[in-house]
Design a protein around this motif. Sequence first.
Motif, mmCIF file in Angstrom:
data_model
loop_
_atom_site.group_PDB
_atom_site.id
_atom_site.type_symbol
_atom_site.label_atom_id
_atom_site.label_comp_id
_atom_site.label_asym_id
_atom_site.label_seq_id
_atom_site.Cartn_x
_atom_site.Cartn_y
_atom_site.Cartn_z
ATOM 1 N N LYS A 1 -7.125 18.404 -17.168
ATOM 2 C CA LYS A 1 -6.125 17.327 -17.088
ATOM 3 C C LYS A 1 -5.681 17.103 -15.637
ATOM 4 N N ARG A 2 -5.466 18.200 -14.941
ATOM 5 C CA ARG A 2 -5.000 18.059 -13.558
ATOM 6 C C ARG A 2 -6.105 17.491 -12.665
ATOM 7 N N GLN A 3 -7.336 17.889 -12.959
ATOM 8 C CA GLN A 3 -8.474 17.359 -12.208
ATOM 9 C C GLN A 3 -8.600 15.846 -12.426
ATOM 10 N N GLN A 4 -8.443 15.415 -13.670
ATOM 11 C CA GLN A 4 -8.533 13.979 -13.971
ATOM 12 C C GLN A 4 -7.464 13.203 -13.207
ATOM 13 N N PHE A 5 -6.252 13.783 -13.172
ATOM 14 C CA PHE A 5 -5.192 13.100 -12.420
ATOM 15 C C PHE A 5 -5.562 12.993 -10.943
ATOM 16 N N GLU A 6 -6.116 14.073 -10.396
ATOM 17 C CA GLU A 6 -6.526 14.057 -8.980
ATOM 18 C C GLU A 6 -7.554 12.955 -8.731
ATOM 19 N N TRP A 7 -8.491 12.778 -9.658
ATOM 20 C CA TRP A 7 -9.502 11.717 -9.504
ATOM 21 C C TRP A 7 -8.836 10.342 -9.492
ATOM 22 N N TYR A 8 -7.894 10.131 -10.422
ATOM 23 C CA TYR A 8 -7.174 8.844 -10.439
ATOM 24 C C TYR A 8 -6.374 8.669 -9.144
ATOM 25 N N LYS A 9 -5.723 9.755 -8.747
ATOM 26 C CA LYS A 9 -4.865 9.677 -7.554
ATOM 27 C C LYS A 9 -5.695 9.308 -6.327
ATOM 28 N N HIS A 10 -6.851 9.923 -6.216
ATOM 29 C CA HIS A 10 -7.745 9.650 -5.098
ATOM 30 C C HIS A 10 -8.085 8.151 -5.039
ATOM 31 N N GLU A 11 -8.286 7.547 -6.215
ATOM 32 C CA GLU A 11 -8.685 6.135 -6.284
ATOM 33 C C GLU A 11 -7.497 5.177 -6.154
ATOM 34 N N LEU A 12 -6.330 5.580 -6.679
ATOM 35 C CA LEU A 12 -5.264 4.589 -6.888
ATOM 36 C C LEU A 12 -3.978 4.806 -6.097
ATOM 37 N N ALA A 13 -3.802 6.030 -5.557
ATOM 38 C CA ALA A 13 -2.490 6.342 -4.975
ATOM 39 C C ALA A 13 -2.105 5.399 -3.843
ATOM 40 N N GLN A 14 -3.097 4.936 -3.106
ATOM 41 C CA GLN A 14 -2.779 4.091 -1.944
ATOM 42 C C GLN A 14 -2.755 2.595 -2.274
ATOM 43 N N VAL A 15 -3.014 2.262 -3.528
ATOM 44 C CA VAL A 15 -3.099 0.838 -3.884
ATOM 45 C C VAL A 15 -1.693 0.245 -4.006
ATOM 46 N N GLU A 16 -1.484 -0.861 -3.291
ATOM 47 C CA GLU A 16 -0.161 -1.475 -3.305
ATOM 48 C C GLU A 16 0.182 -2.012 -4.698
ATOM 49 N N GLY A 17 1.404 -1.784 -5.107
ATOM 50 C CA GLY A 17 1.846 -2.318 -6.403
ATOM 51 C C GLY A 17 1.589 -1.388 -7.572
ATOM 52 N N ILE A 18 0.985 -0.217 -7.306
ATOM 53 C CA ILE A 18 0.707 0.735 -8.401
ATOM 54 C C ILE A 18 1.441 2.044 -8.144
ATOM 55 N N THR A 19 2.169 2.530 -9.141
ATOM 56 C CA THR A 19 2.789 3.859 -9.057
ATOM 57 C C THR A 19 2.210 4.721 -10.157
ATOM 58 N N LEU A 20 1.841 5.947 -9.805
ATOM 59 C CA LEU A 20 1.306 6.906 -10.792
ATOM 60 C C LEU A 20 2.371 7.935 -11.154
ATOM 61 N N ASN A 21 2.058 8.783 -12.128
ATOM 62 C CA ASN A 21 2.946 9.885 -12.548
ATOM 63 C C ASN A 21 3.407 10.680 -11.315
ATOM 64 N N ALA A 22 4.637 11.165 -11.378
ATOM 65 C CA ALA A 22 5.194 11.939 -10.256
ATOM 66 C C ALA A 22 5.081 13.439 -10.529
ATOM 67 N N GLU A 23 5.068 14.171 -9.432
ATOM 68 C CA GLU A 23 5.143 15.629 -9.550
ATOM 69 C C GLU A 23 6.077 16.138 -8.453
ATOM 70 N N PRO A 24 7.391 15.986 -8.691
ATOM 71 C CA PRO A 24 8.350 16.387 -7.649
ATOM 72 C C PRO A 24 8.244 17.879 -7.338
ATOM 73 N N ASP A 25 8.757 18.262 -6.163
ATOM 74 C CA ASP A 25 8.768 19.675 -5.770
ATOM 75 C C ASP A 25 9.366 20.515 -6.886
ATOM 76 N N GLY A 26 8.745 21.628 -7.168
ATOM 77 C CA GLY A 26 9.296 22.542 -8.171
ATOM 78 C C GLY A 26 8.825 22.240 -9.580
ATOM 79 N N MET A 27 8.143 21.110 -9.778
ATOM 80 C CA MET A 27 7.636 20.793 -11.117
ATOM 81 C C MET A 27 6.110 20.862 -11.126
ATOM 82 N N ARG A 28 5.562 21.405 -12.217
ATOM 83 C CA ARG A 28 4.118 21.346 -12.395
ATOM 84 C C ARG A 28 3.860 20.430 -13.583
ATOM 85 N N ASN A 29 3.256 19.280 -13.299
ATOM 86 C CA ASN A 29 2.999 18.264 -14.318
ATOM 87 C C ASN A 29 1.580 18.482 -14.848
#
Length: 373
Positions: free
Chosen positions: A252-280
């Motif tokens: 699950k975490r690997q899949q999120f990393e793959w999405y993040k790699h593709e989408l994190a920098q795209v304007e207008g898109i926000t993905l799931n958060a993982e604030p300090d101290g939390m493991r999502n």
Amino acid sequence: MQRIPVAGPWITQKEIDYVTDAVANAWYANANMYHERFENAFAAYIGVKYAMALPSCTSAIHLSLLTLGIGEGDEVIVPDCTWIASAAPISYVGATPVFADIDPKTWCISAESLEECITPRTKAVIPVDLYGSMPDMDAIRHLARKHNIVIIEDAAEAMGSKYKGKCAGSFGETGVFSFHGSKTLTTGEGGMLLTDRGDLYQRAAVLRDHGRQPGSVMFWNSEVAYKYKMSSMQAALGLAQLERIDELLERKRQQFEWYKHELAQVEGITLNAEPDGMRNTFWMVTVVLDPKLHINKTELMQRLAKYNIDTRPFFHPLSSLPAYEDLPQTQAARQRNKIAYQISPYAVNLPSALAVTEEQIRYVSDILKTEVS
Ligand SMILES: Cc1ncc(COP(=O)(O)O)c(C=O)c1O
């Protein structure tokens, strides 16, 4: 081309072997052999004393409310954005659900809104670990202590998530999990009730078996209660999945990393958060679109469906549903819960089945980027 699934399990020979063994052997005197192993291993994994395997998470919430003595005249606070199962059992026991706003980052209950919703009738709060995320548990526990209300943690979607090193499902008087077929750890249908309190566990054991003492074989019922049990085959499946939990969560975490790699920098898109101290553990990878794009969730889902991409809508605010139209609290919630009403119309769960590959995630992301550009 096959549809890319939004949810689905990862089943191996281990699961098939355990279920086959249960089908052949877990009967009569051995009927509970897999329940005991599953419950003990689950309690140890989460770090609580007692675990009770049940037919669903909904029944675990129902038993939580009953054992905590919540009923007619009481109010129970839940986040506005969650599956209705978090709230429906509040009505089963005759209490009233009160919908609090969500936090813009974690998408879980906002501690500020929770405090605003507390009245002298408030008896409990059900924080929900939405899509594997977790709320500000320190603030929620502080408020619960201050106002003398109990916490029932709905960790249905957060197997393996952690807040400051402590497992989701271990923060309340009770914690509950779902093993529905869409969940990271599945038994097809199923749930678990967790608690450190022996009194709640003993009471739940009576209530879930038609009001008789555990182990009683004399058909002597002391009260009218419920039949909430998991089958041996489900418990065997759950145990096998639990023994593989590290690789399920890693995927699950690997899949999120793959999405993040593709989408994190795209304007207008926000993905799931993982604030300090939390493991999502990212049960559902989710995108929230900037409203300025003028693409609502229904529109985005339809556009992706044309490319064989399955998605789900972010939960609608419960206060927006016909099911709660007549509840007096609903109107106030619609006014109060600004963040729920800002995020929900523009958010969609992306394909998050455990079988989804890196290549499929790249494909989904490419289509998504084209649609929002
Ligand atoms: C947040 C949340 N709570 C409760 C439930 C209810 O779980 P179940 O379907 O096992 O009763 C679910 C299930 O989807 C859920 O996502």
